[in-house]
Each structure stands twice: as structure tokens, then as C-alpha cells.
Scaffold this motif. Structure first.
Motif, PDB file in Angstrom:
ATOM      1  N   UNK B 108       2.377  -2.223   2.944  1.00  0.00           N
ATOM      2  CA  UNK B 108       2.208  -1.648   1.606  1.00  0.00           C
ATOM      3  C   UNK B 108       1.279  -2.550   0.797  1.00  0.00           C
ATOM      4  N   UNK B 109       0.357  -1.957   0.057  1.00  0.00           N
ATOM      5  CA  UNK B 109      -0.472  -2.721  -0.870  1.00  0.00           C
ATOM      6  C   UNK B 109       0.293  -2.870  -2.190  1.00  0.00           C
ATOM      7  N   UNK B 137      -3.322   3.851  -9.117  1.00  0.00           N
ATOM      8  CA  UNK B 137      -2.402   4.844  -8.593  1.00  0.00           C
ATOM      9  C   UNK B 137      -2.194   4.534  -7.114  1.00  0.00           C
ATOM     10  N   UNK B 138      -0.955   4.413  -6.738  1.00  0.00           N
ATOM     11  CA  UNK B 138      -0.655   3.992  -5.371  1.00  0.00           C
ATOM     12  C   UNK B 138      -0.430   5.189  -4.467  1.00  0.00           C
ATOM     13  N   UNK B 139      -0.980   5.099  -3.254  1.00  0.00           N
ATOM     14  CA  UNK B 139      -0.750   6.170  -2.291  1.00  0.00           C
ATOM     15  C   UNK B 139       0.265   5.766  -1.223  1.00  0.00           C
ATOM     16  N   UNK B 140       0.850   4.572  -1.367  1.00  0.00           N
ATOM     17  CA  UNK B 140       1.847   4.131  -0.393  1.00  0.00           C
ATOM     18  C   UNK B 140       3.151   4.889  -0.606  1.00  0.00           C
TER      19      UNK B 140
END
Ligand SMILES: Cc1cc2nc3c(=O)[nH]c(=O)nc-3n(C[C@H](O)[C@H](O)[C@H](O)COP(=O)(O)OP(=O)(O)OC[C@H]3O[C@@H](n4cnc5c(N)ncnc54)[C@H](O)[C@@H]3O)c2cc1C
Lengths: 254, 309
Positions: B108-109, B137-140
């Protein structure tokens, strides 16, 4: 002992940056770029270990644009023996090569280079994430000594004194390990002119991320980058009495 | 939505910042669980269970967790994380040390140091020493986040009645071990949560003269901070440093004495409600953020201030 020192090309710490008017990022055109200050400390620490006879070779690694060769040359002028550039045109500050991707790339390099110790900055002063060292340690299954203000190498371990919120903590890490630097670890030297000249002849290898099996797709979408709310300067008071009066009656904080 | 929060504590008490992190979690919404890792940490787990808005406490109690080594705590987070949409930790040296290690193991970033929650996937965070604010905005599928405590209101420490579940720690690593700690002892309020902070810089001149700063802080019931230059010069310990790479504070009143106001220092204090600067250089950049600036020699102004307050 072989030491690997990852470094990063960042906006010089003295530059007052400007946000792009379309809010897509920070304007990096024609601004002074330098080695991230924490990474200078990392290079210096490695050089001192070499001078003390504890390290035999120092390899500086960076991921960035072609121009990041300048930062590798700087590291080599201070004492790194050779440099590796993983060249990419993706942004390295925001919305491009992220800490996790950097950690994965470094892991691939470490598997080739087999260093006994990695010393790197605790954070880079552009995206301020403070993640890469910890992530790299995790991916390698190595110990981490973060925010170091003192590093003592023992036989198969190192003692790391860490700057923590409560004061200082000393831990022992088995080698190989990742150590991330804090400000008090040392005071980096400046490169001398003859060393700058000599550094130009040192070995610098350029790799394409694809050779290591990477393409850099950011996980965090940078929706926008904006100016912080400007804090308005206030007034100058003429005396201590006036200051106390203002704090009591106007600001009402005492 | 379900959120796991890594609680910070010193073996005796929960750190106040944990309440701010829970405050941030309430803005995301959903079930809030607290992970307490330590040795003999039952009383801390109980304290966590009585915090309002917490529905479950997971207690990992084992001697290998006594010193909060990242190598030991990260695998616990990794093991638990699959049941959560978000894992939060404070953006303190504790959280910064541990969470990225877990994030990498989860692929995960991480999102560091958030100051605003826009929605469950979108966050604002300062970059470039706070000179720019990035909205990311996170896509994880799981979001790992460190939270800047000063930007979120704390929840009530009381009023909850969560269950406490035991987590059994299976393996210990032998990668690292604790040797010793040298912690600053102080009767003063904790720097990051104090209502008043008085900070001294290089202008103070020596460790002995730094007592002036301490006296002023004591007069106001405040905490003592410092610039990097004052720490580097040995006037005060490292844990006093306020700034981009030190602590972030946002008290009601911040008094900067003999501090020039470099951007790296401003990054740690410019969200203070009222800023006072005392500096003999009328062009010092600190005056551009100060509500009240006093151009004076600190060795005249500070004793006078102490006397008159
Ligand atoms: C990577 C990096 C990270 C950094 N992180 C931080 C950080 O987290 N926090 C931080 O603070 N800095 C940080 N810095 C350092 C920062 O750039 C400045 O060097 C530092 O903040 C300066 O400290 P100062 O204001 O105390 O000292 P100076 O800039 O030397 O200022 C001293 C001030 O005292 C005034 N003065 C002197 N004598 C008197 C007197 N008798 N009466 C009144 N005024 C007097 C002078 O006019 C001057 O303005 C960082 C730097 C780098 C490169």
C-alpha cells in the motif's frame, strides 16, 4: 563493509517554492536543485565510516531525471565511490515515483549490490513523506534504525540512537540494516574543487526502470496542489506593556 | 467502513494524540477499533475501551512489544489490516516509524501527515514544508494513513464501553532489540498539545540563557520549544525542535524568541492561533507571520515580560 546510500534530487531548501497556477503541482522550472539535506547527512556518515576504516565501498543511488546525475556527482565529490541512476521522466516529488515504488526499486538494486548497510535520509524535503527507509526495510525483511542521531557499527550489528518525540532511544539492529538519518547525526562537509573534478571520472551507471522490471504508476492520484492559506502578518507593538495589553484584551490568550 | 487505529502510549498512559486520531477517524465514519500493542498494557487497553466512538479494542500484550519496535508491531498490523478499509496512526515518531513498514508489507502507498479528510479516499496533506497543500486520492483497497494530530479535534476520553479482544502474538523477530532510552523529564505540558508554547532560537545564545525561555513558559503555564539552530547548538534536547522535521504545534499562543522564521521553522508553528515574535532584527521573516511583533533585544524584553505578567 559496503554501504549503499540512496539520495534524491530536490528543490534546494533555501528556495521559496511556487505552486503552479493550474494547481497541477509545484513549479520546478529554473529553480535551484540540490541533494536532499538528509541524504547529504547520509553520504557524510558513510564517508566517515570509510575514513574510519569500517567501510570499504560507498555506492550512491538515485531515481530521477537525467539531471539527477548532478546530485550523484555531488555525492561522489564528497566521497561516494560510484553512482547509479535509475532514470525516469516521471515526476519524483508528487504524483509520479512514490515512496513505495522507490523502495521497490532500491530493493532490486540491493539484491544486485548486496550492501551490508544502507544509510538514507529520513524524509525528503519535497513530499515530506518519511516512508521510504521503513518500506525498504520491510521489503527486504531487514531491521530499521530510523531518525538516527548516532550510529555505531559493531561486528554484525549496529547501535542506532534515534531522535524520538520523548527524547532519545538506542536500539541495536542486526546487519544488514536500513538506517535513516536525522539532522544531528553529523554536519556534512562541502565538496572541495579537486574532489569535484575527480568525481567527474568516477563510475556512473544509468539504468532504465524497465531493466529492473518497473514502470512507475502512481497509487495516489494528486487531485490538486494548492497554496496554503496565507497567514496575514499582524502589527508591531512598541513595548512590552503594549504586548501584554494586546494579548490580554485583544487576543485574549493570557 | 471500518477503521483500525494504532494507539500510541508510553507504557503507562495513552498519548493524548490518540484521541485526535480517533477524531479524524470519526470524519471518515464507520466502526472504529483500537490496536494497543505493549507489555502489561491491560490498563491502557481498558482506557482505550472507554473512549467515546470506539467499538472494539484489540490488545496485543507481549514482552516483545514492550519497546514498540517496528519489526514486531508491523506484522500485527499486516495480519489485522485485511478486515479494515483504513488503518490510522498518529504522525509522531512512533507512527512514522511503524506504519510505512506495515504499508510496504501490504503493498500500500501510505498517505503521510493528513490535515484534512475530504472523503474516505481523498485527503489533504502538506508538502514542501507546508508551502503547498496536496489533495491526494488513494486507489489502494486499504488506506494506511498517518494523521497530524493538531488538525483534528480530540474525541472524549470517556463515555465508551468497547469490548477488549486479545491478539496472540505468535512470532518475534530477532532483527532488532532495545538498548536504552534517555527521555526528557518535564513537569511542563507536552509540547504538541500545550495551550501556550514559548520557543527560543539561536538568538538566545546558550544553554544557561535558555532558562529565560523556560521562566517565561512557566509564567504562562506553557511548554518550551526551540528552533533547529538552538537544538543543534545544544541549548536544549532534540525533542524540543519545532518545524518541518521536528514537531508540529498549534497552540493558542506561540511566542518565538530569537528565532528568525525560516520556512522549516514556520512549517511547525504557523497554524498557532496567536503568534508573538520577539526579535531585534525588524526584518526577520518571523514578523511576517506574527500577530504581534516586538522589535527588541530579548535580554531586555523577556525579563520585563516575566516580571509584568
Ligand atoms: C532539512 C532541514 C530541516 C530543517 N528543519 C527544521 C525544523 O524542523 N525546525 C527549525 O526550526 N529549523 C529547521 N531547519 C533549519 C532552518 O532552516 C533554520 O536554519 C533555523 O530554523 C534557524 O534557527 P533560528 O531562527 O533559531 O536561528 P537564526 O536564523 O540564526 O536566527 C536567530 C535570530 O535571533 C535573532 N536574535 C539574535 N540575538 C538576539 C537578541 N539578543 N534579541 C533578539 N533577537 C535576537 C536574530 O535577529 C535572528 O533573527 C531545517 C533545515 C534543513 C536544511
Amino acid at each position: 563493509m559496503k554501504i549503499l546510500v540512496p539520495i534524491k534530487r530536490v528543490v534546494d531548501y533555501n528556495v521559496k517554492i511556487r505552486v503552479k497556477s493550474d494547481q497541477s503541482g509545484v513549479d520546478l522550472a529554473n529553480v535551484k536543485m540540490s541533494v536532499n539535506p538528509f541524504d547529504e547527512i547520509a553520504v557524510e556518515e558513510a564517508v566517515r565510516l570509510k575514513e574510519a576504516g569500517k567501510a570499504t565501498e560507498i555506492v550512491a543511488v538515485t531515481i530521477g531525471p537525467e539531471k539527477a546525475q548532478e546530485q550523484l556527482r555531488t555525492a561522489m565529490a564528497v566521497g561516494a565511490d560510484r553512482g547509479i541512476l535509475v532514470q525516469t521522466d516521471q515526476p519524483i516529488d508528487l504524483g509520479g515515483v512514490e515512496p513505495l515504488a522507490v523502495a521497490k526499486t532500491l530493493k532490486a538494486i540491493i539484491e544486485k549490490e548486496s550492501p551490508d548497510l544502507v544509510i538514507m535520509g529520513k524524509q525528503s524535503i519535497d513530499d515530506d513523506s518519511n516512508q521510504t527507509g521503513q518500506m525498504l526495510a520491510a521489503l527486504l525483511g531487514w531491521a530499521q534504525g530510523t531518525f538516527a542521531s548516532k550510529l555505531e557499527i559493531e561486528d554484525s550489528s549496529a547501535k542506532v540512537t534515534r531522535e524520538i518525540d520523548g527524547g532519545l532511544e538506542t536500539i541495536s539492529v542486526n546487519l544488514p540494516a536500513i538506517v535513516t538519518t536525522d539532522l544531528r547525526l553529523n554536519e556534512p562537509r562541502y565538496a572541495k574543487l579537486p574532489d569535484i573534478m575527480k568525481a567527474k571520472k568516477k563510475q556512473l551507471d544509468v539504468l532504465d526502470p524497465s531493466e529492473l522490471g518497473f514502470s512507475y504508476e502512481p497509487r495516489l492520484n494528486v487531485v490538486s496542489v494548492s497554496e496554503p492559506e496565507e497567514r496575514k502578518g499582524g502589527i508591531k507593538v512598541a513595548s512590552v506593556d503594549e504586548l501584554i495589553e494586546k494579548l490580554k484584551n485583544e487576543a485574549k490568550v493570557i | 467502513m471500518s477503521i483500525l487505529i494504532l494507539a500510541e502510549h508510553d507504557g503507562k498512559e495513552l498519548s493524548p494524540v490518540t484521541l485526535n486520531v480517533i477524531g479524524a477517524a470519526t470524519k471518515i465514519g464507520g466502526d472504529i477499533h483500537i490496536l494497543v500493542c505493549g507489555k502489561d498494557c491491560d490498563s491502557i487497553a481498558q482506557a482505550a475501551a472507554s473512549i467515546s466512538s470506539v467499538s472494539k479494542v484489540i490488545k496485543a500484550d507481549n514482552e516483545v512489544l514492550e519497546h514498540h519496535l517496528a519489526e514486531n508491531i508491523a506484522p500485527i498490523i499486516v495480519d489485522l489490516a485485511k478486515d479494515y478499509t483504513h488503518v490510522l496512526a498518529p504522525a509522531t515518531t512512533f507512527g512514522k516509524n511503524i506504519l510505512p513498514r506495515a504499508a510496504a508489507l501490504l503493498d500500500v502507498q501510505q498517505i503521510s501527515d493528513i490535515i484534512v479528510i475530504e472523503d474516505a479516499e481523498t485527503f489533504k496533506r502538506p508538502v514542501y514544508a507546508g508551502n503547498a497543500i496536496a489533495t491526494v486520492k488513494s486507489s489502494d483497497s486499504i488506506k494506511l494513513i498517518t494523521v497530524r494530530g493538531t488538525n483534528f479535534d480530540p474525541v472524549e476520553a470517556a463515555g465508551g464501553s468497547a469490548s477488549v479482544e486479545e491478539y496472540s502474538v505468535t512470532a518475534s523477530q530477532d532483527l532488532s532489540s532495545f538498548v536504552s532510552a534517555e527521555l526528557s523529564e518535564s513537569e511542563r505540558p507536552e509540547l504538541t498539545s500545550a495551550k501556550v508554547v514559548v520557543s527560543g532560537g539561536r538568538g538566545v545564545g546558550s544553554e544557561e540563557k535558555f532558562e529565560l525561555i523556560e521562566q517565561l513558559a512557566d509564567k504562562l503555564g506553557g511548554a518550551v520549544g526551540a528552533s533547529r539552530a538552538a537544538v543543534d547548538a545544544g541549548y536544549v534536547p532534540n525533542d524540543y525542535q519545532v518545524g518541518q522535521t521536528g514537531k508540529v504545534v498549534a497552540p493558542e499562543l506561540y511566542i518565538a524568541v530569537g528565532i528568525s522564521g525560516a520556512i522549516q521553522h514556520l512549517a511547525g508553528m504557523k497554524d498557532s492561533k496567536v503568534i508573538v515574535a520577539i526579535n531585534r532584527d525588524e526584518d526577520a521573516p518571523i514578523f511576517s507571520v506574527a500577530d504581534y511583533g516586538l522589535v527588541a533585544d530579548l535580554f531586555d524584553a523577556v525579563p520585563e515580560l516575566i516580571e509584568k505578567l
